[in-house]
Motif scaffolding. Structure first.
Motif, short mmCIF file in Angstrom:
data_model
loop_
_atom_site.label_atom_id
_atom_site.label_comp_id
_atom_site.label_asym_id
_atom_site.label_seq_id
_atom_site.Cartn_x
_atom_site.Cartn_y
_atom_site.Cartn_z
N THR A 10 0.79 -1.23 0.00
CA THR A 10 0.00 0.00 0.00
C THR A 10 0.83 1.28 0.00
O THR A 10 0.26 2.37 -0.07
N ARG A 11 2.16 1.19 0.07
CA ARG A 11 2.98 2.39 0.19
C ARG A 11 2.97 3.20 -1.11
O ARG A 11 2.67 2.68 -2.20
N PRO A 12 3.32 4.49 -1.05
CA PRO A 12 3.35 5.32 -2.26
C PRO A 12 4.49 4.89 -3.19
O PRO A 12 5.42 4.20 -2.78
N GLU A 13 4.40 5.34 -4.44
CA GLU A 13 5.52 5.18 -5.36
C GLU A 13 6.59 6.23 -5.04
O GLU A 13 6.27 7.27 -4.48
N PRO A 14 7.86 5.96 -5.33
CA PRO A 14 8.39 4.80 -6.05
C PRO A 14 8.65 3.58 -5.18
O PRO A 14 9.01 2.53 -5.69
N GLY A 15 8.43 3.72 -3.89
CA GLY A 15 8.69 2.61 -3.00
C GLY A 15 7.81 1.41 -3.26
O GLY A 15 8.22 0.26 -3.06
N ASP A 29 2.68 -13.45 -4.30
CA ASP A 29 1.78 -12.90 -5.31
C ASP A 29 1.52 -11.45 -4.89
O ASP A 29 0.53 -11.15 -4.23
N ALA A 30 2.46 -10.57 -5.23
CA ALA A 30 2.42 -9.19 -4.73
C ALA A 30 1.59 -8.30 -5.65
O ALA A 30 1.73 -8.35 -6.87
N ARG A 31 0.75 -7.46 -5.03
CA ARG A 31 -0.12 -6.55 -5.77
C ARG A 31 0.16 -5.11 -5.34
O ARG A 31 0.21 -4.80 -4.15
N ALA A 32 0.33 -4.23 -6.31
CA ALA A 32 0.57 -2.81 -6.05
C ALA A 32 -0.76 -2.10 -5.85
O ALA A 32 -1.55 -1.97 -6.78
N MET A 33 -1.00 -1.65 -4.64
CA MET A 33 -2.23 -0.93 -4.29
C MET A 33 -1.87 0.32 -3.49
O MET A 33 -2.18 0.43 -2.30
N PRO A 34 -1.15 1.28 -4.08
CA PRO A 34 -0.75 2.47 -3.32
C PRO A 34 -1.95 3.26 -2.82
O PRO A 34 -2.86 3.57 -3.59
N LEU A 35 -1.95 3.56 -1.53
CA LEU A 35 -3.05 4.31 -0.92
C LEU A 35 -2.71 5.79 -0.74
O LEU A 35 -3.54 6.57 -0.28
N PHE A 36 -1.47 6.17 -1.09
CA PHE A 36 -1.02 7.56 -0.96
C PHE A 36 -0.14 7.93 -2.15
O PHE A 36 0.43 7.06 -2.80
N ALA A 37 -0.02 9.23 -2.39
CA ALA A 37 0.88 9.75 -3.42
C ALA A 37 1.63 10.93 -2.83
O ALA A 37 1.04 11.79 -2.15
N ALA A 170 -0.63 4.79 6.88
CA ALA A 170 -1.09 3.69 6.04
C ALA A 170 -1.91 2.70 6.85
O ALA A 170 -2.98 2.23 6.39
N ALA A 171 -1.45 2.37 8.04
CA ALA A 171 -2.19 1.44 8.89
C ALA A 171 -3.57 1.99 9.23
O ALA A 171 -4.56 1.25 9.23
N GLN A 172 -3.63 3.28 9.50
CA GLN A 172 -4.90 3.90 9.82
C GLN A 172 -5.86 3.87 8.63
O GLN A 172 -7.05 3.54 8.78
N ARG A 173 -5.35 4.17 7.45
CA ARG A 173 -6.23 4.18 6.28
C ARG A 173 -6.66 2.77 5.90
O ARG A 173 -7.81 2.53 5.51
N ILE A 174 -5.74 1.81 5.99
CA ILE A 174 -6.11 0.42 5.73
C ILE A 174 -7.23 0.00 6.67
O ILE A 174 -8.23 -0.60 6.25
N SER A 175 -7.08 0.34 7.94
CA SER A 175 -8.09 -0.02 8.93
C SER A 175 -9.45 0.58 8.58
O SER A 175 -10.49 -0.08 8.68
N GLN A 176 -9.43 1.84 8.16
CA GLN A 176 -10.68 2.50 7.78
C GLN A 176 -11.32 1.87 6.55
O GLN A 176 -12.54 1.66 6.51
N LEU A 177 -10.51 1.54 5.56
CA LEU A 177 -11.04 0.97 4.32
C LEU A 177 -11.55 -0.45 4.52
O LEU A 177 -12.55 -0.85 3.90
N VAL A 178 -10.87 -1.20 5.36
CA VAL A 178 -11.27 -2.59 5.60
C VAL A 178 -12.50 -2.65 6.49
O VAL A 178 -13.37 -3.51 6.32
#
Length: 229
Positions: A10-15, A29-37, A170-178
């Protein structure tokens, strides 16, 4: 491991791309799902002579600070982790110390060396920590804003998955979205602070041994072997 649950980065790019690539090499099986920019902010560098050291708690500070960073090149850099240290060196700065246990421990090490007048080149949103009597000047040079959620997000979190939280935000936003439907999901947090804001109810909630990409992926792999599938 690619036949098991996906690893959601969930981290921003380019990371994000770097973590996904590293995770795939480990078999995830890694998926790119950036939650921030991240984006640069306008800022003006103060006189370097007014400070003893430059504190960097994110690689974004070095990557996005721009030309003003050159005026602070005389200051020794104290970087929160290896990725931040590498970004600082790539920007032409000299790293005096690389921390391995978060910003608070790094600041403790700095004050133990009688470094008290510190310029903190940081983001517009930042965590608080105990200054331990030091004079810390926070100077935002970048912002990390919430990004639109991918159309694949809902389908991914509806089934078992392992999510990575590279920051407390990121942890806070993941928690909110889930929301509350998380008993089938595992979360790996990069720090105790990130784990604390993630809340309870996860299938597994683990904390990386160090605040870096290698450690967070190692913890994700440990969850896999524990049976998070």
């Amino acid at each position: 491991m690619t036949d098991g649950p996906p690893l959601i980065v969930t981290r921003p790019e380019p990371g994000n791309a770097a973590t996904v690539e590293r995770a795939k090499k480990l078999g995830f099986d890694a998926r790119a799902m950036p939650l921030f920019a991240a984006r640069a902010l306008d800022w003006s560098p103060p006189a370097a002579a007014d400070f003893d050291a430059l504190l960097l708690t994110s690689a974004f500070a070095a990557r996005l600070a721009g030309r003003g960073l050159a005026e602070l090149a005389a200051l020794p850099v104290y970087a929160v982790g290896a990725a931040t240290a590498r970004a600082a060196e790539a920007a032409g700065l000299t790293v005096a110390m690389t921390g391995s246990s978060g910003a608070q421990r790094l600041l403790d090490d700095m004050t133990s060396e009688n470094i008290h007048n510190i310029l903190w080149l940081c983001g517009s949103d930042r965590s608080e920590f105990d200054a331990r009597g030091a004079m810390i000047t926070a100077l935002p040079c970048y912002a990390v804003d919430p990004a639109p959620v991918s159309a694949e997000w809902d389908a991914l979190i509806a089934a078992p998955a392992i999510l990575l939280a590279h920051s407390a935000r990121a942890a806070q936003r993941i928690s909110q979205l889930v929301g509350g439907a998380r008993a089938h999901l595992s979360l790996v947090a990069i720090s105790p602070a990130a784990a604390a804001v993630a809340g309870d109810g996860w299938r597994d909630l683990a904390i990386a041994g160090q605040p870096d990409d290698v450690a967070i992926l190692a913890q994700a792999r440990a969850l896999w072997h524990k049976g998070a599938k």
